[in-house]
Design a protein around this motif. Structure first.
Motif, mmCIF file in Angstrom:
data_model
loop_
_atom_site.group_PDB
_atom_site.id
_atom_site.type_symbol
_atom_site.label_atom_id
_atom_site.label_comp_id
_atom_site.label_asym_id
_atom_site.label_seq_id
_atom_site.Cartn_x
_atom_site.Cartn_y
_atom_site.Cartn_z
ATOM 1 N N VAL A 81 22.190 -6.317 -9.191
ATOM 2 C CA VAL A 81 23.527 -5.805 -8.873
ATOM 3 C C VAL A 81 23.449 -4.567 -7.982
ATOM 4 C CG1 VAL A 81 25.668 -4.915 -9.842
ATOM 5 C CG2 VAL A 81 24.404 -6.722 -11.046
ATOM 6 N N VAL A 82 22.512 -3.658 -8.323
ATOM 7 C CA VAL A 82 22.372 -2.400 -7.578
ATOM 8 C C VAL A 82 20.923 -2.275 -7.126
ATOM 9 C CG1 VAL A 82 22.676 0.105 -7.607
ATOM 10 C CG2 VAL A 82 24.135 -1.356 -9.047
ATOM 11 N N PRO A 83 20.579 -2.734 -5.928
ATOM 12 C CA PRO A 83 19.203 -2.631 -5.446
ATOM 13 C C PRO A 83 18.690 -1.193 -5.524
ATOM 14 C CG PRO A 83 20.488 -4.019 -3.991
ATOM 15 C CD PRO A 83 21.458 -3.406 -4.960
ATOM 16 N N GLY A 84 17.483 -1.036 -6.061
ATOM 17 C CA GLY A 84 16.891 0.285 -6.176
ATOM 18 C C GLY A 84 17.176 0.980 -7.493
ATOM 19 N N LEU A 85 18.016 0.419 -8.349
ATOM 20 C CA LEU A 85 18.331 1.024 -9.645
ATOM 21 C C LEU A 85 17.067 1.109 -10.498
ATOM 22 C CD1 LEU A 85 20.695 1.987 -11.482
ATOM 23 C CD2 LEU A 85 20.752 -0.349 -12.387
ATOM 24 N N ARG A 86 16.784 2.299 -11.068
ATOM 25 C CA ARG A 86 15.532 2.491 -11.789
ATOM 26 C C ARG A 86 15.678 2.515 -13.303
ATOM 27 N NH1 ARG A 86 11.790 0.668 -10.756
ATOM 28 N NH2 ARG A 86 10.395 2.164 -11.722
ATOM 29 N N CYS A 143 0.827 -1.203 0.000
ATOM 30 C CA CYS A 143 0.000 0.000 0.000
ATOM 31 C C CYS A 143 0.864 1.256 0.000
ATOM 32 C CB CYS A 143 -0.946 0.002 1.194
ATOM 33 S SG CYS A 143 -2.290 -1.200 1.063
ATOM 34 N N GLU A 144 1.979 1.221 0.709
ATOM 35 C CA GLU A 144 2.919 2.348 0.678
ATOM 36 C C GLU A 144 3.478 2.569 -0.727
ATOM 37 O OE1 GLU A 144 4.585 1.605 5.244
ATOM 38 O OE2 GLU A 144 5.859 1.181 3.506
ATOM 39 N N LEU A 145 3.652 1.488 -1.465
ATOM 40 C CA LEU A 145 4.232 1.565 -2.803
ATOM 41 C C LEU A 145 3.203 1.815 -3.891
ATOM 42 C CD1 LEU A 145 6.690 -1.460 -2.502
ATOM 43 C CD2 LEU A 145 7.310 0.966 -2.478
ATOM 44 N N GLN A 146 1.920 1.793 -3.560
ATOM 45 C CA GLN A 146 0.863 1.964 -4.561
ATOM 46 C C GLN A 146 1.067 3.263 -5.344
ATOM 47 O OE1 GLN A 146 -3.103 2.235 -2.931
ATOM 48 N NE2 GLN A 146 -4.084 1.512 -4.796
ATOM 49 N N GLY A 147 0.799 3.220 -6.646
ATOM 50 C CA GLY A 147 1.010 4.384 -7.489
ATOM 51 C C GLY A 147 0.041 5.511 -7.206
ATOM 52 N N ASP A 148 0.404 6.704 -7.662
ATOM 53 C CA ASP A 148 -0.429 7.883 -7.434
ATOM 54 C C ASP A 148 -1.804 7.749 -8.072
ATOM 55 O OD1 ASP A 148 1.646 9.055 -6.045
ATOM 56 O OD2 ASP A 148 2.372 10.228 -7.759
ATOM 57 N N GLY A 149 -1.864 6.999 -9.167
ATOM 58 C CA GLY A 149 -3.139 6.777 -9.833
ATOM 59 C C GLY A 149 -3.860 5.538 -9.344
ATOM 60 N N GLY A 150 -3.388 4.946 -8.250
ATOM 61 C CA GLY A 150 -4.018 3.754 -7.705
ATOM 62 C C GLY A 150 -3.434 2.456 -8.219
ATOM 63 N N GLN A 151 -2.354 2.533 -8.987
ATOM 64 C CA GLN A 151 -1.783 1.329 -9.591
ATOM 65 C C GLN A 151 -1.196 0.396 -8.533
ATOM 66 O OE1 GLN A 151 -0.831 4.482 -10.286
ATOM 67 N NE2 GLN A 151 -0.753 4.855 -12.494
ATOM 68 N N TRP A 152 -1.536 -0.877 -8.662
ATOM 69 C CA TRP A 152 -0.834 -1.922 -7.917
ATOM 70 C C TRP A 152 0.272 -2.418 -8.826
ATOM 71 C CZ3 TRP A 152 -1.826 -1.922 -3.017
ATOM 72 C CH2 TRP A 152 -3.101 -1.592 -2.547
ATOM 73 N N TRP A 153 1.523 -2.183 -8.410
ATOM 74 C CA TRP A 153 2.647 -2.475 -9.284
ATOM 75 C C TRP A 153 2.915 -3.971 -9.409
ATOM 76 C CZ3 TRP A 153 2.564 1.489 -11.934
ATOM 77 C CH2 TRP A 153 2.595 2.786 -11.420
ATOM 78 N N TRP A 154 3.660 -4.321 -10.434
ATOM 79 C CA TRP A 154 3.744 -5.727 -10.846
ATOM 80 C C TRP A 154 4.944 -6.463 -10.254
ATOM 81 C CZ3 TRP A 154 1.933 -10.023 -11.457
ATOM 82 C CH2 TRP A 154 2.282 -10.973 -12.410
ATOM 83 N N HIS A 155 6.130 -5.855 -10.266
ATOM 84 C CA HIS A 155 7.310 -6.582 -9.795
ATOM 85 C C HIS A 155 8.053 -5.823 -8.700
ATOM 86 C CE1 HIS A 155 7.011 -9.170 -13.469
ATOM 87 N NE2 HIS A 155 7.325 -10.043 -12.552
ATOM 88 N N TYR A 156 8.447 -6.576 -7.669
ATOM 89 C CA TYR A 156 9.083 -6.030 -6.471
ATOM 90 C C TYR A 156 10.417 -6.708 -6.220
ATOM 91 C CZ TYR A 156 4.266 -4.516 -5.624
ATOM 92 O OH TYR A 156 3.021 -3.959 -5.753
ATOM 93 N N ASP A 157 11.268 -6.040 -5.429
ATOM 94 C CA ASP A 157 12.504 -6.640 -4.949
ATOM 95 C C ASP A 157 12.203 -7.246 -3.581
ATOM 96 O OD1 ASP A 157 15.052 -7.211 -3.863
ATOM 97 O OD2 ASP A 157 15.982 -5.643 -5.070
ATOM 98 N N ALA A 158 12.170 -8.561 -3.514
ATOM 99 C CA ALA A 158 11.798 -9.242 -2.273
ATOM 100 C C ALA A 158 12.836 -9.051 -1.174
ATOM 101 C CB ALA A 158 11.586 -10.733 -2.529
ATOM 102 N N ARG A 159 14.029 -8.599 -1.528
ATOM 103 C CA ARG A 159 15.069 -8.365 -0.523
ATOM 104 C C ARG A 159 14.884 -7.020 0.169
ATOM 105 N NH1 ARG A 159 19.913 -8.384 -4.643
ATOM 106 N NH2 ARG A 159 18.447 -6.795 -5.392
ATOM 107 N N GLY A 183 12.117 -4.751 -0.435
ATOM 108 C CA GLY A 183 10.756 -4.246 -0.312
ATOM 109 C C GLY A 183 10.477 -3.073 -1.224
ATOM 110 N N GLY A 184 11.256 -2.920 -2.312
ATOM 111 C CA GLY A 184 11.041 -1.848 -3.268
ATOM 112 C C GLY A 184 10.438 -2.364 -4.557
ATOM 113 N N VAL A 185 10.109 -1.432 -5.466
ATOM 114 C CA VAL A 185 9.544 -1.785 -6.770
ATOM 115 C C VAL A 185 10.676 -1.997 -7.764
ATOM 116 C CG1 VAL A 185 8.126 -0.994 -8.705
ATOM 117 C CG2 VAL A 185 7.388 -0.553 -6.366
ATOM 118 N N VAL A 186 10.618 -3.088 -8.523
ATOM 119 C CA VAL A 186 11.567 -3.332 -9.602
ATOM 120 C C VAL A 186 11.028 -2.743 -10.900
ATOM 121 C CG1 VAL A 186 12.635 -5.121 -11.048
ATOM 122 C CG2 VAL A 186 12.605 -5.369 -8.560
ATOM 123 N N GLU A 187 9.797 -3.090 -11.261
ATOM 124 C CA GLU A 187 9.160 -2.586 -12.480
ATOM 125 C C GLU A 187 7.652 -2.522 -12.265
ATOM 126 O OE1 GLU A 187 9.193 -1.054 -15.013
ATOM 127 O OE2 GLU A 187 7.757 -1.808 -16.454
#
Length: 387
Positions: A348-353, A243-259, A261-265
């Motif tokens: 390789v670099v956690p959080g790289l966008r 819920c913290e990561l939910q997009g501004d438009g209400g998007q539930w994002w698809w891929h996360y970094d399980a290590r 807790g961030g969004v991958v894509e």
């Protein structure tokens, strides 16, 4: 019939109540068309084709046992006459019976677990047979995909009042809790090494979060000896993070970094996540004694009508007359190039966008498919609620 969940939606945001009711009507219209001839199995997908005059037709493709089981889980909450209208004259329990009969040929653990879950929810007398098939496929100590492991736990939680499943229940519950990496609140794609290539073992999808948080919430609620605080806390932590990561438009994002807790894509954004899977999991958590995530659910539901990626005057994702909701909005990148690049980069670099990819591959494409499980979970989410 207005359920508690729909009533709460109407109280908090009245326009969304009519929108949700519209979606539920689309589901009941579309599901019978997804049944294969004979009414004993569901197609894997309905693919949309647009004619030169602007009209649409849908073509059934493939067959899916798991989608049929999910549909039974949702349809079970409808009045009997509407169950029969959706399932070619059968009730959800009767349709589940057909799935149980097919179990000797079922080799996928997730499919078997969903059938067992449906058997428990519908009160089918052959629940024990369904659970036996799950046990036969769930080899002790073998890693499983997280989604399927979560379905096993949900099935066992639903069966606890009927069948002695305590040993298997405890093992399934512990397996999910152990699967998390370090202090991350999110769940990986598999419960152990060996199923996912090393370079993307850290990448987990939205389903890898919703099904475990739902299963652990249900595990807590099924314990009549004071609940399971550890399971509830894990469910709550996962829900809070997505819920913290939910997009501004209400998007539930698809891929996360399980290590981390961030969004991958973020993309694709799937309709089923917005109107069904997120509500299903978050409602079950609230019903089990967790926090109220209604604001996030409403925000996600609004995406279905606004779709900020597509802009004003966009093609609708809901086709009422066809009984369909288009499956997703995506980038149109070849061979899911953005996900692959970000998966490798974050390894390789956690959080790289790699933000340049957002400029090259914009999420402007619509996947014109609709699958039965989308409507099954929609019915479960909004018509259910009885933990």
């Amino acid at each position: 019939m207005t359920t508690t969940r729909l009533a709460a939606l109407g109280h908090e945001e009245p326009p969304l109540l009519s929108f949700a009711q519209r979606l539920l009507s689309v589901a009941e219209l579309g599901l019978p068309e997804m049944l294969l001839p004979g009414g004993e199995a569901f197609s894997f997908t309905m693919s949309g084709r647009k004619a030169s005059d602007g009209s649409w037709t849908l073509d059934r493709r493939g067959t899916s046992t798991r989608y049929a089981a999910i549909t039974a889980l949702g349809v079970e909450f409808l009045p009997e006459d509407r169950q029969r209208a959706v399932l070619a004259g059968r009730t959800a329990q009767e349709f589940t019976g057909l799935l149980i009969e097919s179990l000797p040929a079922v080799t996928n653990l997730g499919d078997a677990a969903l059938i067992a879950w449906a058997a428990a929810e519908t009160g089918h007398p052959k629940l024990s047979d369904a659970l036996a098939r799950v046990e036969a496929l769930d080899e002790e100590g073998r890693p499983q995909y997280t989604v399927e492991a979560a379905w096993v736990l949900s099935a066992l939680a639903a069966a606890r009042d009927t069948v002695d499943v305590e040993r298997r229940f405890t093992a399934a519950r512990d397996r999910l809790l152990r699967a998390r990496i370090g202090d991350s609140p999110l769940f990986p794609h598999a419960t152990g090494p060996g199923l996912v290539p090393w370079y993307r073992a850290h990448v987990a999808c939205f389903a890898d979060q919703t099904y475990p948080l739902q299963a652990l919430a249900r595990a807590h609620a099924s314990d009549d000896q004071g609940g399971d605080p550890e399971a509830l806390a894990a469910s709550e932590a996962c829900a809070q993070r997505i819920c913290e990561l939910q997009g501004d438009g209400g998007q539930w994002w698809w891929h996360y970094d399980a290590r981390t807790g961030g969004v991958v894509e973020g993309y694709p954004v799937y309709s089923v996540h917005q109107h069904a899977m997120a509500p299903t999991a978050l409602f079950d958590l609230t019903d089990a004694g967790g926090s109220d995530f209604g604001a996030a659910v409403r925000k996600g539901l609004r995406w279905m009508s606004d779709v900020p990626e597509l802009g004003a005057g966009h093609e609708p994702l809901i086709l009422d007359e066809l009984g369909a909701t288009w499956r997703k909005v995506y980038r149109g990148d070849p061979k899911k190039a953005v996900r692959a690049a970000r998966g490798l980069g974050t390894r390789v670099v956690p959080g790289l966008r790699l933000k340049s990819l957002d400029r090259v591959y914009r999420p402007l494409s619509v996947d014109r498919e609709c699958r039965p499980y989308e409507f099954g979970w929609m019915l479960y989410a909004w018509q259910g609620g009885r933990i």
